[in-house]
Structures are given as C-alpha cells and as structure tokens.
Design a protein around this motif. Structure first.
Motif, PDB file in Angstrom:
ATOM      1  N   PHE A 177       1.438  -1.804  -0.357  1.00 33.68           N
ATOM      2  CA  PHE A 177      -0.098  -0.453   0.399  1.00 33.68           C
ATOM      3  C   PHE A 177       0.643   1.432  -0.438  1.00 33.68           C
ATOM      4  CE2 PHE A 177      -2.213   3.098   2.758  1.00 33.68           C
ATOM      5  CZ  PHE A 177      -3.180   3.665   1.625  1.00 33.68           C
ATOM      6  N   THR A 178       1.674   1.173   0.936  1.00 26.40           N
ATOM      7  CA  THR A 178       2.836   2.275   1.264  1.00 26.40           C
ATOM      8  C   THR A 178       3.874   2.586  -0.497  1.00 26.40           C
ATOM      9  OG1 THR A 178       3.567   1.966   3.437  1.00 26.40           O
ATOM     10  CG2 THR A 178       4.494   3.584   2.623  1.00 26.40           C
ATOM     11  N   ALA A 179       4.242   1.217  -1.083  1.00 25.96           N
ATOM     12  CA  ALA A 179       4.667   1.510  -2.185  1.00 25.96           C
ATOM     13  C   ALA A 179       3.583   2.797  -3.138  1.00 25.96           C
ATOM     14  CB  ALA A 179       5.355  -0.278  -3.017  1.00 25.96           C
ATOM     15  N   ASN A 180       2.161   1.229  -3.223  1.00 25.40           N
ATOM     16  CA  ASN A 180       1.357   2.273  -4.764  1.00 25.40           C
ATOM     17  C   ASN A 180       0.800   3.297  -4.040  1.00 25.40           C
ATOM     18  OD1 ASN A 180       0.991  -0.355  -5.614  1.00 25.40           O
ATOM     19  ND2 ASN A 180      -0.140  -0.820  -4.321  1.00 25.40           N
ATOM     20  N   LEU A 181       0.764   4.022  -2.450  1.00 25.18           N
ATOM     21  CA  LEU A 181       1.702   5.214  -2.524  1.00 25.18           C
ATOM     22  C   LEU A 181       2.578   6.307  -3.099  1.00 25.18           C
ATOM     23  CD1 LEU A 181       0.392   5.365   1.538  1.00 25.18           C
ATOM     24  CD2 LEU A 181      -0.913   6.043  -0.501  1.00 25.18           C
ATOM     25  N   ALA A 182       3.064   5.702  -3.489  1.00 24.28           N
ATOM     26  CA  ALA A 182       4.180   6.438  -4.262  1.00 24.28           C
ATOM     27  C   ALA A 182       4.445   6.627  -5.712  1.00 24.28           C
ATOM     28  CB  ALA A 182       5.898   6.420  -3.349  1.00 24.28           C
ATOM     29  N   THR A 183       3.659   5.220  -6.289  1.00 22.43           N
ATOM     30  CA  THR A 183       3.423   5.117  -7.506  1.00 22.43           C
ATOM     31  C   THR A 183       2.413   5.882  -7.831  1.00 22.43           C
ATOM     32  OG1 THR A 183       2.508   2.926  -7.161  1.00 22.43           O
ATOM     33  CG2 THR A 183       4.868   3.118  -8.006  1.00 22.43           C
ATOM     34  N   HIS A 237       4.833   4.060   8.443  1.00 21.53           N
ATOM     35  CA  HIS A 237       6.663   4.478   9.444  1.00 21.53           C
ATOM     36  C   HIS A 237       7.282   3.234   9.717  1.00 21.53           C
ATOM     37  CE1 HIS A 237      10.555   5.481  11.225  1.00 21.53           C
ATOM     38  NE2 HIS A 237      10.821   5.504  10.085  1.00 21.53           N
ATOM     39  N   LYS A 238       5.922   3.517  10.951  1.00 21.73           N
ATOM     40  CA  LYS A 238       6.282   2.232  12.086  1.00 21.73           C
ATOM     41  C   LYS A 238       6.127   0.461  10.952  1.00 21.73           C
ATOM     42  CE  LYS A 238       2.105   0.295  14.317  1.00 21.73           C
ATOM     43  NZ  LYS A 238       2.463  -0.574  13.958  1.00 21.73           N
ATOM     44  N   ASP A 239       4.701   0.878  10.003  1.00 21.45           N
ATOM     45  CA  ASP A 239       5.088  -0.737   9.644  1.00 21.45           C
ATOM     46  C   ASP A 239       5.603  -0.874   8.723  1.00 21.45           C
ATOM     47  OD1 ASP A 239       3.031  -1.139  11.649  1.00 21.45           O
ATOM     48  OD2 ASP A 239       1.168  -0.920   9.273  1.00 21.45           O
ATOM     49  N   PRO A 253      14.936 -10.466  -0.486  1.00 25.07           N
ATOM     50  CA  PRO A 253      15.500  -9.724  -1.273  1.00 25.07           C
ATOM     51  C   PRO A 253      13.790  -8.934  -0.597  1.00 25.07           C
ATOM     52  CG  PRO A 253      14.880 -11.362  -2.348  1.00 25.07           C
ATOM     53  CD  PRO A 253      15.291 -11.949  -0.415  1.00 25.07           C
ATOM     54  N   THR A 254      13.891  -7.344  -1.580  1.00 27.29           N
ATOM     55  CA  THR A 254      12.446  -6.600  -0.996  1.00 27.29           C
ATOM     56  C   THR A 254      12.398  -6.174  -3.057  1.00 27.29           C
ATOM     57  OG1 THR A 254      13.876  -5.070  -0.285  1.00 27.29           O
ATOM     58  CG2 THR A 254      12.839  -6.700   1.140  1.00 27.29           C
ATOM     59  N   GLY A 255      13.235  -6.485  -3.462  1.00 24.55           N
ATOM     60  CA  GLY A 255      12.901  -5.878  -5.097  1.00 24.55           C
ATOM     61  C   GLY A 255      12.799  -4.643  -4.797  1.00 24.55           C
ATOM     62  N   THR A 256      11.852  -4.119  -5.964  1.00 21.63           N
ATOM     63  CA  THR A 256      11.219  -2.918  -6.315  1.00 21.63           C
ATOM     64  C   THR A 256      10.502  -2.038  -5.332  1.00 21.63           C
ATOM     65  OG1 THR A 256       9.549  -3.244  -7.790  1.00 21.63           O
ATOM     66  CG2 THR A 256      11.996  -2.572  -8.144  1.00 21.63           C
ATOM     67  N   ASP A 262       9.656   3.115   0.886  1.00 21.47           N
ATOM     68  CA  ASP A 262      10.677   4.506   1.572  1.00 21.47           C
ATOM     69  C   ASP A 262      10.370   5.547   0.557  1.00 21.47           C
ATOM     70  OD1 ASP A 262      11.793   3.161   3.576  1.00 21.47           O
ATOM     71  OD2 ASP A 262      13.312   2.620   1.866  1.00 21.47           O
ATOM     72  N   GLY A 263      10.256   6.027  -0.809  1.00 24.78           N
ATOM     73  CA  GLY A 263       9.992   7.270  -1.536  1.00 24.78           C
ATOM     74  C   GLY A 263       8.895   7.887  -0.815  1.00 24.78           C
ATOM     75  N   ALA A 264       7.334   6.972  -0.460  1.00 22.55           N
ATOM     76  CA  ALA A 264       6.128   7.502   0.287  1.00 22.55           C
ATOM     77  C   ALA A 264       6.582   8.283   1.276  1.00 22.55           C
ATOM     78  CB  ALA A 264       4.624   6.882  -0.015  1.00 22.55           C
ATOM     79  N   LEU A 265       7.300   7.636   2.171  1.00 19.07           N
ATOM     80  CA  LEU A 265       7.613   7.970   3.735  1.00 19.07           C
ATOM     81  C   LEU A 265       8.257   9.352   3.383  1.00 19.07           C
ATOM     82  CD1 LEU A 265       8.671   4.706   5.252  1.00 19.07           C
ATOM     83  CD2 LEU A 265       6.482   5.759   5.223  1.00 19.07           C
ATOM     84  N   ALA A 266       9.104   9.073   2.585  1.00 20.29           N
ATOM     85  CA  ALA A 266      10.574  10.531   1.828  1.00 20.29           C
ATOM     86  C   ALA A 266       8.831  11.631   1.952  1.00 20.29           C
ATOM     87  CB  ALA A 266      11.225  10.270   1.064  1.00 20.29           C
TER      88      ALA A 266
END
Length: 283
Positions: A177-183, A237-239, A253-256, A262-266
């Motif tokens: 979900f966090t990664a999807n927020l960034a994209t 951030h916690k999760d 490995p966490t891939g992309t 991390d981009g969304a958190l930033a």
C-alpha cells in the motif's frame, strides 16, 4: 461468548460496536474515559482496568497502537493476563512485530491463556459495515473459537497459519500500500507536465487497469500525500520499518517494493533510517 475490547480508536470503536450489536456480552476499557461516552447507548459494561475487563471475559480483543501499548495492557501489573481465566484467549488486532505476539504467547501460556494475532485492514468505515479484512495467525482450533466474533466486523476472516503469520501478512499488505501511494502520487504529478488535470487523470485511472486503493486515497487527498502525512505517515513508517527488519533478518530480497515505499515515506516526511529497523526483541 463474553468479549472484552481494549482500544476504542477510529477502527477499534466500530469493531467493538459490531461485537455488541451481534449480541455478545461485552466489556470495554479505555485509558481515556471520555472515549466510552460513545457507547452509552449500548449494553456494554465498563471496566476500571484491563484486569477487571479480563475477569469478565472469555476473549479479550486488543486494538491499541503499537508493541509497547499491547504489552502494557496484556502483561502489565493490572494487565489482561492477571484477570483472564484459564482457557481464555487474547486476540491482538494491533499491527505489531510477530515476535511480540510470540513473546506474549509464552507469557500467556503460563496462565493457561492462548494468543492469536488478528490484524485488520480496511479502516473505520469497513469496520462499521462489517467488511474488514481479518488476517489471523495461531492454532487452528483457537482461531476457529474466535471466528464468530471476528465475523461480526470482518469479511473475509482468513487464517494465515501459525502465530505471527497474520502480522506478516498485514505488514506485507501495508508495504505494498505504501509503495502504491508513491507510484500513484508520482504518476499524478506527471499529469500537469502534459497539460492534463491531476483530478481528471485520477478519475480516469480509477476506472482503468491502473486503479488501486492507494490511488483513491491520493485522489481524495488532493493528488499528493500531504494530507495523508500527519495521520497515516507515522503508522506506515512503523509498519515499513517492521517489515524491513523481518526481511533483513530472513535475508529476503525486497526488490523494488521497499524502495517505492521509502519514496512514499520521504514524501510524507517520514524517512526510514538505514540499519536495523527495530531493537532486538526482548527475551
């Protein structure tokens, strides 16, 4: 089944109300007594402490913020384990480290009490409508024992496997979900560069193959992550940190996906520090 509920926040309160409305005798406790005012129109009982709540319960549901809060209400001097009967169950709906759940289970075993981890996803509206996703981890018979209560607020209720597996599923869900927020935010930010309105692009994509829950949240926030930052930022951030810690420990490995998260958190001012994501679990 007599149910105790601790953690009456934006998601916990509608969960507790669904349990009450389903007819389960329910006892509530909250650090802030004012939180209980919303339940004055129900038949729920109020307890003066977690131990008093536990003494009136067969199943205690815990939906507080983080690991420290869960451990305090469960194992503290006036905690749940002091009052819950042998054969009772503690269900952890909070999103915490799976090792915390395993540590609680070891403490609970001494008292003849079982623990299941059952984090949820969907938010307050889904809880009120009885359609939260419940990801349960624990012994199959114990999860089955809890299922009728979980189904008052959850659909589907999915048994993921052993204790801790519900937490891992929830953390992976929140990572994506966090990664999807960034994209989503980055894609909408491109729209003006091509003379397209952000809101119009979001409306179109939400009806296309690029649709996602995250995109819907970004659209509702005006096309960026600014409005999400204050409330959702610290929790995500916690999760993400918890999942990064688990992946590092497992050598997975966490891939992309972690880079995107991390981009969304930033963007939300919640940059994740490099190195160990959390202190080593206490023994």
């Amino acid at each position: 089944m007599r149910v105790g509920f601790i953690g009456l926040g934006n998601q916990g309160a509608p969960m507790a109300r669904r349990i009450i409305e389903a007819g389960h005798p329910t006892t509530l406790w909250a650090r802030r007594p004012a939180t209980l005012a919303a339940f004055a129109d129900t038949g729920a009982q109020r307890a003066a402490s977690p131990v008093e709540l536990a003494a009136a319960s067969d199943l205690v549901c815990v939906c507080v913020v983080d690991d420290a809060d869960v451990e305090q209400v469960v194992t503290g001097e006036q905690g749940v384990l002091t009052g819950l009967r042998r054969g009772g169950v503690v269900a952890v709906h909070s999103t915490i480290h799976p090792d915390t759940c395993r540590r609680l289970a070891e403490r609970a075993k001494v008292h003849g009490v079982s623990v299941v981890d059952a984090p949820v996803s969907g938010g307050g509206r889904a809880a009120a409508e009885g359609r939260l996703l419940v990801m349960a981890g624990g012994e199959s018979g114990t999860v089955a024992y809890c299922r009728k209560v979980f189904e008052t607020f959850g659909d589907p209720v999915v048994h993921m496997g052993p204790l801790g597996s519900g937490q891992i599923a929830k953390l992976l869900n929140n990572l994506l979900f966090t990664a999807n927020l960034a994209t989503s935010a980055d894609t909408l930010a491109l729209a003006p560069r091509f003379g397209i309105d952000r809101a119009a692009l979001a409306e179109v994509v939400l009806h296309g193959s690029g649709a996602s829950f995250a995109l819907d949240r970004v659209k509702a926030g005006g096309g960026s992550l600014d409005r999400l930052a204050e409330r959702a930022g610290p929790l995500l951030h916690k999760d993400v940190r918890l999942l990064a810690d688990l992946a590092d420990t497992a050598g997975a490995p966490t891939g992309t996906v972690l880079a995107a998260a991390d981009g969304a958190l930033a963007q939300m001012g919640q940059e994740r520090l490099t190195g160990p994501a959390s202190p080593a679990p206490r023994k």
